[in-house]
Design an enzyme around this catalytic site. Structure first.
Site, PDB file in Angstrom:
ATOM      1  N   ASP A  98      61.369 -64.900  31.844  1.00 34.87           N
ATOM      2  CA  ASP A  98      62.351 -65.714  32.577  1.00 34.87           C
ATOM      3  C   ASP A  98      63.465 -64.920  33.242  1.00 34.87           C
ATOM      4  O   ASP A  98      64.545 -65.455  33.492  1.00 34.87           O
ATOM      5  CB  ASP A  98      62.963 -66.719  31.600  1.00 34.87           C
ATOM      6  CG  ASP A  98      63.525 -66.041  30.353  1.00 34.87           C
ATOM      7  OD1 ASP A  98      63.770 -64.818  30.396  1.00 34.87           O
ATOM      8  OD2 ASP A  98      63.714 -66.735  29.333  1.00 34.87           O
ATOM      9  N   GLU A 120      54.321 -65.776  28.314  1.00 33.95           N
ATOM     10  CA  GLU A 120      55.457 -66.425  27.661  1.00 33.95           C
ATOM     11  C   GLU A 120      55.903 -67.662  28.465  1.00 33.95           C
ATOM     12  O   GLU A 120      57.063 -67.832  28.841  1.00 33.95           O
ATOM     13  CB  GLU A 120      56.640 -65.471  27.435  1.00 33.95           C
ATOM     14  CG  GLU A 120      57.588 -65.929  26.346  1.00 33.95           C
ATOM     15  CD  GLU A 120      58.728 -64.954  26.070  1.00 33.95           C
ATOM     16  OE1 GLU A 120      59.771 -65.040  26.729  1.00 33.95           O
ATOM     17  OE2 GLU A 120      58.576 -64.113  25.158  1.00 33.95           O
ATOM     18  N   GLU A 134      68.068 -68.063  33.109  1.00 29.34           N
ATOM     19  CA  GLU A 134      66.686 -67.995  32.624  1.00 29.34           C
ATOM     20  C   GLU A 134      65.973 -69.346  32.624  1.00 29.34           C
ATOM     21  O   GLU A 134      64.777 -69.428  32.934  1.00 29.34           O
ATOM     22  CB  GLU A 134      66.656 -67.378  31.219  1.00 29.34           C
ATOM     23  CG  GLU A 134      67.008 -65.894  31.170  1.00 29.34           C
ATOM     24  CD  GLU A 134      68.512 -65.614  31.184  1.00 29.34           C
ATOM     25  OE1 GLU A 134      69.316 -66.582  31.168  1.00 29.34           O
ATOM     26  OE2 GLU A 134      68.886 -64.422  31.191  1.00 29.34           O
ATOM     27  N   HIS A 210      74.332 -60.219  24.603  1.00 30.84           N
ATOM     28  CA  HIS A 210      74.337 -59.817  26.016  1.00 30.84           C
ATOM     29  C   HIS A 210      74.262 -60.945  27.031  1.00 30.84           C
ATOM     30  O   HIS A 210      74.378 -60.721  28.226  1.00 30.84           O
ATOM     31  CB  HIS A 210      73.171 -58.859  26.293  1.00 30.84           C
ATOM     32  CG  HIS A 210      71.818 -59.553  26.262  1.00 30.84           C
ATOM     33  ND1 HIS A 210      71.312 -60.216  27.340  1.00 30.84           N
ATOM     34  CD2 HIS A 210      70.906 -59.699  25.282  1.00 30.84           C
ATOM     35  CE1 HIS A 210      70.138 -60.729  27.020  1.00 30.84           C
ATOM     36  NE2 HIS A 210      69.870 -60.439  25.774  1.00 30.84           N
ATOM     37  N   ARG A 212      74.323 -63.763  29.815  1.00 28.31           N
ATOM     38  CA  ARG A 212      75.276 -64.058  30.897  1.00 28.31           C
ATOM     39  C   ARG A 212      76.110 -65.305  30.631  1.00 28.31           C
ATOM     40  O   ARG A 212      77.285 -65.351  30.949  1.00 28.31           O
ATOM     41  CB  ARG A 212      74.512 -64.238  32.219  1.00 28.31           C
ATOM     42  CG  ARG A 212      74.467 -63.010  33.090  1.00 28.31           C
ATOM     43  CD  ARG A 212      73.799 -63.358  34.431  1.00 28.31           C
ATOM     44  NE  ARG A 212      74.043 -62.336  35.433  1.00 28.31           N
ATOM     45  CZ  ARG A 212      73.430 -61.150  35.497  1.00 28.31           C
ATOM     46  NH1 ARG A 212      72.549 -60.824  34.589  1.00 28.31           N
ATOM     47  NH2 ARG A 212      73.711 -60.301  36.463  1.00 28.31           N
ATOM     48  N   HIS A 243      74.387 -53.307  24.568  1.00 24.37           N
ATOM     49  CA  HIS A 243      73.687 -53.410  25.865  1.00 24.37           C
ATOM     50  C   HIS A 243      74.484 -52.640  26.921  1.00 24.37           C
ATOM     51  O   HIS A 243      75.717 -52.587  26.858  1.00 24.37           O
ATOM     52  CB  HIS A 243      73.614 -54.902  26.211  1.00 24.37           C
ATOM     53  CG  HIS A 243      72.748 -55.237  27.383  1.00 24.37           C
ATOM     54  ND1 HIS A 243      73.065 -54.908  28.669  1.00 24.37           N
ATOM     55  CD2 HIS A 243      71.562 -55.904  27.452  1.00 24.37           C
ATOM     56  CE1 HIS A 243      72.125 -55.360  29.486  1.00 24.37           C
ATOM     57  NE2 HIS A 243      71.198 -55.969  28.769  1.00 24.37           N
TER      58      HIS A 243
HETATM   59  C1  UD1 Z   1      68.708 -59.270  31.998  1.00 25.48           C
HETATM   60  C2  UD1 Z   1      68.059 -60.630  32.197  1.00 25.48           C
HETATM   61  C3  UD1 Z   1      68.091 -61.424  30.890  1.00 25.48           C
HETATM   62  C4  UD1 Z   1      67.540 -60.629  29.729  1.00 25.48           C
HETATM   63  C5  UD1 Z   1      68.239 -59.283  29.650  1.00 25.48           C
HETATM   64  C6  UD1 Z   1      67.604 -58.449  28.581  1.00 25.48           C
HETATM   65  C7  UD1 Z   1      68.318 -61.616  34.424  1.00 25.48           C
HETATM   66  C8  UD1 Z   1      69.178 -62.380  35.336  1.00 25.48           C
HETATM   67  N1  UD1 Z   1      68.803 -61.390  33.200  1.00 25.48           N
HETATM   68  O1  UD1 Z   1      70.087 -59.491  31.755  1.00 25.48           O
HETATM   69  O2  UD1 Z   1      67.321 -62.605  31.046  1.00 25.48           O
HETATM   70  O3  UD1 Z   1      67.744 -61.341  28.540  1.00 25.48           O
HETATM   71  O4  UD1 Z   1      68.104 -58.602  30.911  1.00 25.48           O
HETATM   72  O5  UD1 Z   1      68.401 -57.356  28.227  1.00 25.48           O
HETATM   73  O6  UD1 Z   1      67.249 -61.240  34.794  1.00 25.48           O
HETATM   74  N2  UD1 Z   1      72.413 -51.734  32.969  1.00 25.48           N
HETATM   75  C9  UD1 Z   1      72.332 -50.371  33.001  1.00 25.48           C
HETATM   76  N3  UD1 Z   1      71.172 -49.762  32.568  1.00 25.48           N
HETATM   77  C10 UD1 Z   1      70.116 -50.459  32.086  1.00 25.48           C
HETATM   78  C11 UD1 Z   1      70.216 -51.860  32.042  1.00 25.48           C
HETATM   79  C12 UD1 Z   1      71.358 -52.486  32.489  1.00 25.48           C
HETATM   80  O7  UD1 Z   1      73.257 -49.692  33.418  1.00 25.48           O
HETATM   81  O8  UD1 Z   1      69.121 -49.851  31.689  1.00 25.48           O
HETATM   82  C13 UD1 Z   1      73.647 -52.390  33.439  1.00 25.48           C
HETATM   83  C14 UD1 Z   1      73.799 -52.358  34.970  1.00 25.48           C
HETATM   84  O9  UD1 Z   1      75.147 -52.184  35.302  1.00 25.48           O
HETATM   85  C15 UD1 Z   1      73.347 -53.767  35.364  1.00 25.48           C
HETATM   86  C16 UD1 Z   1      73.876 -54.578  34.201  1.00 25.48           C
HETATM   87  O10 UD1 Z   1      73.639 -53.767  33.056  1.00 25.48           O
HETATM   88  O11 UD1 Z   1      73.873 -54.141  36.616  1.00 25.48           O
HETATM   89  C17 UD1 Z   1      73.265 -55.933  33.991  1.00 25.48           C
HETATM   90  O12 UD1 Z   1      71.867 -55.887  34.034  1.00 25.48           O
HETATM   91  P1  UD1 Z   1      71.047 -57.200  34.500  1.00 25.48           P
HETATM   92  O13 UD1 Z   1      69.575 -56.914  34.463  1.00 25.48           O
HETATM   93  O14 UD1 Z   1      71.610 -57.716  35.768  1.00 25.48           O
HETATM   94  O15 UD1 Z   1      71.428 -58.281  33.425  1.00 25.48           O
HETATM   95  P2  UD1 Z   1      71.182 -58.359  31.870  1.00 25.48           P
HETATM   96  O16 UD1 Z   1      72.395 -58.940  31.254  1.00 25.48           O
HETATM   97  O17 UD1 Z   1      70.669 -57.062  31.387  1.00 25.48           O
HETATM   98  N1  UDP Z   2      65.905 -53.982  21.577  1.00 25.68           N
HETATM   99  C1  UDP Z   2      65.783 -52.596  21.571  1.00 25.68           C
HETATM  100  N2  UDP Z   2      66.916 -51.843  21.465  1.00 25.68           N
HETATM  101  C2  UDP Z   2      68.144 -52.384  21.367  1.00 25.68           C
HETATM  102  C3  UDP Z   2      68.261 -53.793  21.401  1.00 25.68           C
HETATM  103  C4  UDP Z   2      67.128 -54.573  21.516  1.00 25.68           C
HETATM  104  O1  UDP Z   2      64.687 -52.068  21.637  1.00 25.68           O
HETATM  105  O2  UDP Z   2      69.111 -51.635  21.282  1.00 25.68           O
HETATM  106  C5  UDP Z   2      64.675 -54.790  21.680  1.00 25.68           C
HETATM  107  C6  UDP Z   2      64.531 -55.902  20.675  1.00 25.68           C
HETATM  108  O3  UDP Z   2      63.947 -55.444  19.470  1.00 25.68           O
HETATM  109  C7  UDP Z   2      63.640 -56.872  21.418  1.00 25.68           C
HETATM  110  C8  UDP Z   2      64.111 -56.726  22.861  1.00 25.68           C
HETATM  111  O4  UDP Z   2      64.743 -55.456  22.931  1.00 25.68           O
HETATM  112  O5  UDP Z   2      62.276 -56.467  21.365  1.00 25.68           O
HETATM  113  C9  UDP Z   2      65.068 -57.822  23.208  1.00 25.68           C
HETATM  114  O6  UDP Z   2      65.704 -57.517  24.392  1.00 25.68           O
HETATM  115  P1  UDP Z   2      67.077 -58.187  24.827  1.00 25.68           P
HETATM  116  O7  UDP Z   2      67.796 -58.668  23.632  1.00 25.68           O
HETATM  117  O8  UDP Z   2      67.740 -57.207  25.718  1.00 25.68           O
HETATM  118  O9  UDP Z   2      66.592 -59.384  25.739  1.00 25.68           O
HETATM  119  P2  UDP Z   2      66.140 -60.894  25.450  1.00 25.68           P
HETATM  120  O10 UDP Z   2      65.042 -60.884  24.429  1.00 25.68           O
HETATM  121  O11 UDP Z   2      67.341 -61.649  25.004  1.00 25.68           O
HETATM  122  O12 UDP Z   2      65.692 -61.393  26.778  1.00 25.68           O
END
Ligand code: UD1
Ligand code: UDP
Length: 381
Positions: A98, A120, A134, A210, A212, A243
């Site tokens: 999602d 999923e 999502e 984490h 939004r 995160h």
């Molecule tokens: C995204 C997904 C969310 C999921 C989450 C898992 C969307 C809208 N949201 O949210 O559904 O639960 O991932 O973690 O698709 N960033 C880094 N390095 C990384 C990853 C993230 O620097 O490896 C930082 C960047 O500044 C980025 C920000 O995190 O702009 C947010 O990342 P983003 O993918 O937009 O949103 P998440 O909150 O991670």
């Molecule tokens: N996870 C990880 N390292 C971390 C935090 C989470 O490998 O520091 C793994 C966790 O075990 C799970 C997945 O990341 O498999 C969940 O991701 P996240 O919580 O970012 O996203 P969501 O499931 O809420 O979409």
């Protein structure tokens, strides 16, 4: 006969953890050419997962920008996908879950008239803004997809309630397949501080946060609650891999750095995370994936959200919704830390999300769809 070109598209950490075993399963089928396209919506957190599972993408859109907005993610994915789909010419595109990558991947497939398999599928809260974005992403992908791989029977029922009954399979969640490859009793952490935690002597609380829709007031409340819990319980050590989102980093550090029994760490590699979860006492999280993994490992979960699209473990008694109010979270954590009977009532392993065979069923279902095999049996608890 020509091989079927099945292209998996993913971009964030959780999608990667849940798609990596499937990419490998598909690669092991002689009728299939498994193609892996990553959007890199997450850069570092994606690369870490690819390394753990040994997956090498065939195409990398490299779209991540700091503090990216929903519009930038979606538009950059869509633009990048055009060339990838034109060049790689898949017979089917698989998307997962999602995220914005999921939605853009499915929309791009539709623009290119390529059928879509949704891994999923069928999770719902029926609240448009929670989780945000999502819940809308998965509904939009449902409208586009041709095959629906539901983790559980109740996910299938959600789709049936929306009139979708064709091309639906109950497979279990691929995250359980992933867990089976990562968790080991003799596991040694490469992050040395994790080897030194007082397992057994103190209660290790594993925390992530984490989402939004929790940005702002709810996240302030959650972080205040975590600080309260750490201050109140000398027998607790809290490990919180933060995160990389700058919004989350700022909030977590402001509330929690400096407390002696809270360890704020960088995001952990998936194998480290899974093994830490297997050894911890309690999980506090707003993550979707953790709500599925922890019950399989027999760990109670307090969910830092008002609702969940994963009701199965709540029904099984191992997960409770704690909400996002400081006093509710601390009260529920206090009970699980101080009352052995309350803890024991939640700490039993249940597997409502899968039996480790989800990837096999999904690969079989794809072959069945193309007339090249038997329809797989559904996953049943
Ligand atoms: C995204 C997904 C969310 C999921 C989450 C898992 C969307 C809208 N949201 O949210 O559904 O639960 O991932 O973690 O698709 N960033 C880094 N390095 C990384 C990853 C993230 O620097 O490896 C930082 C960047 O500044 C980025 C920000 O995190 O702009 C947010 O990342 P983003 O993918 O937009 O949103 P998440 O909150 O991670
Ligand atoms: N996870 C990880 N390292 C971390 C935090 C989470 O490998 O520091 C793994 C966790 O075990 C799970 C997945 O990341 O498999 C969940 O991701 P996240 O919580 O970012 O996203 P969501 O499931 O809420 O979409």
């Amino acid at each position: 006969m020509e091989k079927l070109r099945i292209m998996s598209v993913f971009g964030t950490r959780p999608e990667a953890i849940k798609m990596a075993p499937l990419v490998k399963e598909l690669a092991g089928r002689e009728e299939i050419e498994s193609i892996c396209c990553v959007t890199a919506q997450h850069r570092e957190m994606l690369d870490s997962v690819l390394k753990v599972f040994g997956v090498r993408p065939d195409w990398d859109l490299d779209i991540m920008t700091p503090r990216q907005t929903l519009s930038t993610i979606t538009s950059r994915c869509l633009l990048g996908m055009d060339e990838a789909v034109d060049q790689l010419r898949p017979d089917m595109i698989l998307v997962h879950g999602d995220t914005s990558t999921t939605f853009a991947g499915a929309l791009s497939a539709f623009y290119h008239k390529v059928p879509v398999g949704h891994v999923e599928a069928g999770l719902r809260t029926y609240d448009k803004y929670s989780p945000y974005p999502e819940e809308m992403n998965r509904k939009l992908v449902t409208a586009i997809a041709d095959l629906f791989f539901c983790p559980t029977e109740s996910n299938r029922e959600n789709l049936a309630g929306e009139g979708i009954t064709q091309g639906v399979f109950v497979t279990g969640n691929t995250v359980i397949d992933a867990l089976r490859t990562t968790v080991r009793e003799d596991y040694a952490f490469s992050t040395e501080a994790l080897n030194r935690l007082p397992y057994g002597r103190k209660k290790i609380l594993l925390v992530t946060c984490h989402r939004r829709e929790n940005y702002g007031r709810p996240m302030e409340e959650v972080m205040s609650a975590l600080a309260d819990i750490a201050r109140r319980h000398a027998d607790v050590e809290m490990v919180y891999p933060v995160h990389l989102s700058p919004v989350v980093q700022e909030c977590a550090k402001r509330h929690l750095s400096g407390l002696p029994n809270i360890h704020l760490t960088a995001p952990l590699a998936a194998d480290e995370m899974h093994n830490l979860m297997a050894r911890c006492y309690l999980v506090l999280t707003d993550s979707g994936g953790l709500q599925e993994e922890a019950p399989a490992l027999g760990k109670p979960v307090l969910v830092l959200r008002r609702e969940t699209e994963r009701p199965e473990a709540v029904a099984a008694g191992t997960v409770k919704l704690a909400g996002v109010a400081r006093k509710d979270i601390t009260a529920m954590a206090d009970e699980l830390i101080d009352d052995p009977a309350a803890y024991a009532a939640m700490a039993h392993a249940v597997n409502p999300y899968g039996d480790g065979q989800a990837c096999r069923r999904i690969a079989d279902a794809i072959l069945w769809h193309f007339g090249r095999g038997e329809r797989p049996e559904d996953f049943a608890v």
